[in-house]
Design a protein around this motif. Structure first.
Motif, PDB file in Angstrom:
ATOM      1  N   PRO A 208       0.817  -1.217   0.000  1.00 12.57           N
ATOM      2  CA  PRO A 208       0.000   0.000   0.000  1.00 12.57           C
ATOM      3  C   PRO A 208       0.853   1.269   0.000  1.00 12.57           C
ATOM      4  O   PRO A 208       1.916   1.325   0.614  1.00 12.57           O
ATOM      5  N   ARG A 209       0.366   2.299  -0.681  1.00 13.57           N
ATOM      6  CA  ARG A 209       1.090   3.572  -0.779  1.00 13.57           C
ATOM      7  C   ARG A 209       1.333   4.195   0.590  1.00 13.57           C
ATOM      8  O   ARG A 209       2.259   4.981   0.741  1.00 13.57           O
ATOM      9  N   SER A 210       0.534   3.867   1.580  1.00 15.48           N
ATOM     10  CA  SER A 210       0.721   4.439   2.912  1.00 15.48           C
ATOM     11  C   SER A 210       2.063   4.040   3.530  1.00 15.48           C
ATOM     12  O   SER A 210       2.544   4.690   4.455  1.00 15.48           O
TER      13      SER A 210
ATOM     14  N   ILE B 265      11.375   3.666   1.363  1.00 13.79           N
ATOM     15  CA  ILE B 265      10.558   2.489   1.040  1.00 13.79           C
ATOM     16  C   ILE B 265       9.697   2.800  -0.178  1.00 13.79           C
ATOM     17  O   ILE B 265       9.047   3.847  -0.237  1.00 13.79           O
ATOM     18  N   ASP B 266       9.732   1.902  -1.152  1.00 11.17           N
ATOM     19  CA  ASP B 266       8.772   1.962  -2.251  1.00 11.17           C
ATOM     20  C   ASP B 266       8.213   0.546  -2.418  1.00 11.17           C
ATOM     21  O   ASP B 266       8.471  -0.324  -1.603  1.00 11.17           O
ATOM     22  N   GLY B 267       7.449   0.303  -3.418  1.00  9.01           N
ATOM     23  CA  GLY B 267       6.801  -0.990  -3.572  1.00  9.01           C
ATOM     24  C   GLY B 267       7.737  -2.159  -3.822  1.00  9.01           C
ATOM     25  O   GLY B 267       7.370  -3.306  -3.615  1.00  9.01           O
TER      26      GLY B 267
ATOM     27  N   ARG C 190       9.252  -7.414   7.395  1.00  7.24           N
ATOM     28  CA  ARG C 190       7.868  -7.189   7.799  1.00  7.24           C
ATOM     29  C   ARG C 190       7.686  -5.720   8.152  1.00  7.24           C
ATOM     30  O   ARG C 190       8.546  -5.130   8.799  1.00  7.24           O
ATOM     31  N   LEU C 191       6.562  -5.165   7.721  1.00  4.08           N
ATOM     32  CA  LEU C 191       6.225  -3.777   7.996  1.00  4.08           C
ATOM     33  C   LEU C 191       4.838  -3.711   8.627  1.00  4.08           C
ATOM     34  O   LEU C 191       3.938  -4.448   8.232  1.00  4.08           O
ATOM     35  N   ARG C 192       4.694  -2.789   9.582  1.00  5.40           N
ATOM     36  CA  ARG C 192       3.379  -2.579  10.201  1.00  5.40           C
ATOM     37  C   ARG C 192       3.230  -1.101  10.523  1.00  5.40           C
ATOM     38  O   ARG C 192       4.089  -0.511  11.178  1.00  5.40           O
ATOM     39  N   LEU C 193       2.155  -0.494  10.018  1.00  6.49           N
ATOM     40  CA  LEU C 193       1.831   0.879  10.384  1.00  6.49           C
ATOM     41  C   LEU C 193       1.038   0.850  11.677  1.00  6.49           C
ATOM     42  O   LEU C 193       0.042   0.138  11.785  1.00  6.49           O
TER      43      LEU C 193
ATOM     44  N   THR D 232       5.227  15.023   3.280  1.00  7.99           N
ATOM     45  CA  THR D 232       3.882  15.581   3.483  1.00  7.99           C
ATOM     46  C   THR D 232       3.724  16.812   2.613  1.00  7.99           C
ATOM     47  O   THR D 232       4.658  17.266   1.962  1.00  7.99           O
ATOM     48  N   GLY D 233       2.548  17.393   2.609  1.00 11.67           N
ATOM     49  CA  GLY D 233       2.341  18.646   1.888  1.00 11.67           C
ATOM     50  C   GLY D 233       1.832  18.433   0.484  1.00 11.67           C
ATOM     51  O   GLY D 233       0.780  17.864   0.267  1.00 11.67           O
ATOM     52  N   ALA D 234       2.630  18.858  -0.506  1.00 14.52           N
ATOM     53  CA  ALA D 234       2.185  18.884  -1.904  1.00 14.52           C
ATOM     54  C   ALA D 234       1.765  17.534  -2.441  1.00 14.52           C
ATOM     55  O   ALA D 234       0.955  17.444  -3.341  1.00 14.52           O
ATOM     56  N   ARG D 235       2.308  16.463  -1.908  1.00 15.64           N
ATOM     57  CA  ARG D 235       1.967  15.147  -2.437  1.00 15.64           C
ATOM     58  C   ARG D 235       0.767  14.531  -1.744  1.00 15.64           C
ATOM     59  O   ARG D 235       0.505  13.362  -1.866  1.00 15.64           O
ATOM     60  N   GLY D 236       0.097  15.267  -0.933  1.00 16.52           N
ATOM     61  CA  GLY D 236      -1.144  14.751  -0.348  1.00 16.52           C
ATOM     62  C   GLY D 236      -0.959  14.019   0.953  1.00 16.52           C
ATOM     63  O   GLY D 236      -1.627  13.048   1.220  1.00 16.52           O
ATOM     64  N   GLY D 237      -0.057  14.469   1.796  1.00 17.50           N
ATOM     65  CA  GLY D 237       0.076  13.871   3.125  1.00 17.50           C
ATOM     66  C   GLY D 237       0.785  12.545   3.098  1.00 17.50           C
ATOM     67  O   GLY D 237       1.770  12.369   2.406  1.00 17.50           O
ATOM     68  N   THR D 238       0.245  11.582   3.849  1.00 18.42           N
ATOM     69  CA  THR D 238       0.912  10.305   4.003  1.00 18.42           C
ATOM     70  C   THR D 238       0.625   9.339   2.881  1.00 18.42           C
ATOM     71  O   THR D 238       1.094   8.228   2.899  1.00 18.42           O
ATOM     72  N   ARG D 239      -0.133   9.718   1.912  1.00 20.56           N
ATOM     73  CA  ARG D 239      -0.471   8.905   0.736  1.00 20.56           C
ATOM     74  C   ARG D 239      -0.981   7.582   1.175  1.00 20.56           C
ATOM     75  O   ARG D 239      -0.662   6.537   0.886  1.00 20.56           O
TER      76      ARG D 239
END
Length: 156
Positions: free
Chosen positions: A50-52, A75-77, A117-120, A149-156
């Motif tokens: 997920p983009r988040s 981190i990217d996909g 492993r990642l966990r938000l 944050t900001g121009a790209r729409g926050g945490t995406r």
């Protein structure tokens, strides 16, 4: 599957055996293609982190501006990059609120198979585990760097 079984029966009882064998072979090939396509679709769906989770993360906000060994983690996909090391992730699988990535860890010495492993967390921090086994660590999470944050729409 029942159609394939019926087609096999027709091959042995049909008056035109040659034609029936061709029909049966086409049905088998079509079934194999369907199974393969379903597997490909499932694999591509599992590969989308997920983009988040995407972005730049650090142990604290001060580290976000660091250069050298203490640079933040990106981190990217498909990858998780740290200073002179990282992980190339081939597939992602969701397990509850944890995303498990399988691929290879790499550094200046080479690469080895690895699991991450990642966990938000609810507070917006990110837990990261490169051991990939046992309970997910619950230590203080990484924070998202302000440049994300900001121009790209926050945490995406």
């Amino acid at each position: 599957m029942a159609r394939l079984i019926r087609s096999a029966a027709i091959v042995s009882t049909g008056s035109n055996g040659r034609m029936m064998k061709t029909v049966f072979a086409c049905k088998v090939i079509a079934a194999a293609c369907l199974v393969a396509a379903t597997g490909v679709m499932a694999a591509s769906a599992a590969e989308r982190l997920p983009r988040s989770f995407h972005g730049t993360w650090a142990s604290d906000l001060a580290q976000c501006a660091e250069t050298g060994e203490l640079t933040p983690t990106r981190i990217d996909g498909r990858s998780i990059l740290q200073y002179e090391s990282g992980w190339s992730v081939r597939t992602w699988t969701r397990r509850g609120n944890v995303w498990v990535g399988r691929g290879r860890a790499f550094d200046d010495q080479g690469s080895t198979p690895a699991t991450v492993r990642l966990r938000l967390r609810a507070d917006g921090t990110l837990n990261f585990d490169s051991a990939g086994s046992g309970p997910m660590p619950d230590e203080a999470g990484w924070v998202r760097c302000p440049a994300e944050t900001g121009a790209r729409g926050g945490t995406r």
